[in-house]
Design an enzyme around this catalytic site. Structure first.
Site, short mmCIF file in Angstrom:
data_model
loop_
_atom_site.label_atom_id
_atom_site.label_comp_id
_atom_site.label_asym_id
_atom_site.label_seq_id
_atom_site.Cartn_x
_atom_site.Cartn_y
_atom_site.Cartn_z
N LYS A 198 0.70 -1.29 -0.02
CA LYS A 198 0.13 -0.06 0.12
C LYS A 198 1.02 1.33 0.12
O LYS A 198 0.56 2.35 -0.43
CB LYS A 198 -0.83 -0.17 1.17
CG LYS A 198 -1.81 0.93 1.31
CD LYS A 198 -2.82 0.73 2.51
CE LYS A 198 -3.80 1.96 2.75
NZ LYS A 198 -4.74 1.59 3.71
N GLU A 231 -10.71 6.03 5.27
CA GLU A 231 -10.67 5.00 6.17
C GLU A 231 -11.38 5.80 7.31
O GLU A 231 -12.32 5.34 7.98
CB GLU A 231 -9.36 4.55 6.69
CG GLU A 231 -8.95 3.43 5.73
CD GLU A 231 -7.24 3.35 5.49
OE1 GLU A 231 -6.42 4.15 6.18
OE2 GLU A 231 -6.94 2.82 4.38
N ASP A 258 -6.09 7.14 14.00
CA ASP A 258 -5.88 5.84 13.30
C ASP A 258 -4.41 5.38 13.11
O ASP A 258 -3.78 6.13 12.45
CB ASP A 258 -6.61 5.86 12.01
CG ASP A 258 -6.63 4.48 11.31
OD1 ASP A 258 -5.82 3.74 11.73
OD2 ASP A 258 -7.13 4.40 10.08
#
Ligand code: AMP
Length: 437
Positions: free
Chosen positions: A76, A154, A177
């Protein structure tokens, strides 16, 4: 499971740097994670190329260091990089193809588990992903044979997961996060089924792996002191330590002490690490994340008093020091109603249902008005069938009304050339502008 006629299920996929997860509306009408074939709710985003076989998940992760030529991880981090490829057995793999391999495994496991085909999916990405990175994520889904009906940030997905359980609330929420490889902070306004991003920022290369590395280096230094050998220089010993320090880190989230047994070249070292030692070793990393809290608060033009909820996302937020830091800075108890590892996939599954309901509604309107083309009539029937199959009837109406608004995480501009010939970036849409702008 590839009966094309049955490929109707709507799902949300959290395609993570270190772990991925998939969620759907289960047979009770509740959004839940679909476990993989090892019955685990999250799957390591790691690929092992072994002879003719491609293996995704735990087995691949366990060989990441000892067999580096054949293992790919942290894909990613390279999404959207046009020139990045991994060459394995003479074949070139782009980030999109590698991500597609991960997606395929997650989806095919999920199809086996639920006994139905999955086609329409929403895939999540970090809030700071730019257009290229989002497009690469979309392409990965397409290569995997999926119909990607949306990409969602997200933190927004986490906020939707929270909002759907708190429809009567109107709150300003901070999402912190901290995952395995990336970190971001986002402030959102969640008013029942209205989710609006107010500000976001983060670091794309900061996550659990950095905490693991700190502990690993500490153990390696003790090993050198004892045996004059560096276990980081021996591939097998290194791999073993990578796994053991991550386990120790997780143990320290629950217990004040973790034992690590390190081995290299016939020598061994039994050592104990206390939670305090671990916190001391990793303090600079935690402080690095702390600085973003005030940055994002300022960008949102808010004060801590106006933040109502703090939502921890990512496995790393189970670390007590992370929780304490967040509670100290924000002066709030953390939200316990969302599962830090799962809420992103769950929010994505809601978003997939929301998009499908919207599509079905807008096509139905056209059909009713008598302005739908023949193709649109077919699409309407398909969308309505997909909604009927995947989404509980009683919440279809509510999902149709959900509104999500994002901000652009980067300034957008054009390159201009002044009279002297110097290039200048002329910003036209400032960072954090509500979209569409
Ligand atoms: P995510 O990408 O959100 O799944 O986060 C994965 C990261 O969280 C990895 O670095 C894991 O080692 C870490 N993690 C998962 N569970 C725990 C735990 N109980 N304590 C500390 N770290 C954890």
């Amino acid at each position: 499971m590839s009966d094309a006629g049955k490929k109707r299920k709507i799902s949300g996929i959290d395609l993570g740097t270190t772990y991925s997860a998939i969620a759907h509306f289960d047979e009770y009408g509740k959004v839940d994670i679909i476990p993989n074939s090892d019955n685990e709710r999250i799957t390591p985003s790691v690929i092992l190329f072994e002879d003719d076989e491609v293996i995704v998940g735990k087995i691949a992760k366990n060989q990441a260091v000892s067999n580096p030529e054949n293992v790919v991880q942290f894909v990613k981090r390279h999404m959207g990089e046009p020139d990045w490829v991994r060459v394995i057995n003479g074949r070139e793999y782009t980030p999109e193809i590698l991500s597609a391999i991960i997606l395929k495994r997650i989806v095919s496991d999920a199809e086996d588990q639920i006994g139905e085909g999955i086609s329409d999916v929403v895939i999540t990405c970090p809030a700071y992903f730019n257009d290229n990175e989002r497009k690469a994520t979309m392409d990965a889904g397409k290569i995997a044979g999926l119909s990607v009906i949306g990409i969602i940030n997200e933190p927004t997905a986490a906020a939707i997961a929270y909002g759907m359980n708190n429809l009567d609330r109107d709150v300003k929420a901070l999402v912190y996060d901290l995952g395995g490889g990336t970190f971001d902070v986002t402030i959102l306004h969640i008013d029942g089924n209205n989710v609006k991003v107010l500000a976001t920022d983060g670091e794309r290369r900061l996550g659990g792996k950095d905490w693991d590395d700190m502990l690993l280096n500490h153990v390696a230094e003790k090993f050198i002191e004892e045996h004059k050998i560096d276990p980081r220089e021996d591939a097998e010993a290194y791999q073993d330590l990578v796994i053991k320090v991550e386990e120790a880190k997780k143990t320290l989230s629950k217990k004040p002490l973790a034992k690590i047994f390190a081995q290299c070249a016939g020598k061994s070292l039994k050592m104990q690490v206390t939670r305090e030692e671990f916190e001391e070793l990793t303090r600079p990393l935690l402080e690095q994340t702390e600085t973003y809290l005030d940055v994002v608060l300022k960008k949102a033009d808010l004060t801590w008093d106006s933040i109502d909820v703090v939502i921890p996302v990512g496995g790393m937020t189970r670390i007590p020091a992370v929780v304490q830091m967040l509670e100290r800075v924000t002066k709030k108890k953390l939200e316990k109603g969302v599962n830090a590892d799962e809420c992103v996939a769950i929010g994505a599954a809601y978003w997939a249902a929301i998009l499908k309901v919207r599509e079905a509604n807008s096509l139905a309107e056209k059909v009713q008005q008598g302005v739908a083309t023949a193709a649109e009539k077919v699409q309407q029937a398909e969308a309505a069938a997909a909604v009927e199959e995947a989404v509980p009837e009683e919440i279809v109406g509510m999902l149709g009304g959900v509104v999500v608004q994002n901000v652009n995480s980067h300034s957008l501009g054009i390159v201009t050339i002044d009279k002297t010939g110097a290039k200048k970036n002329l910003i036209m849409i400032e960072e954090q502008t509500p979209l569409p702008a």
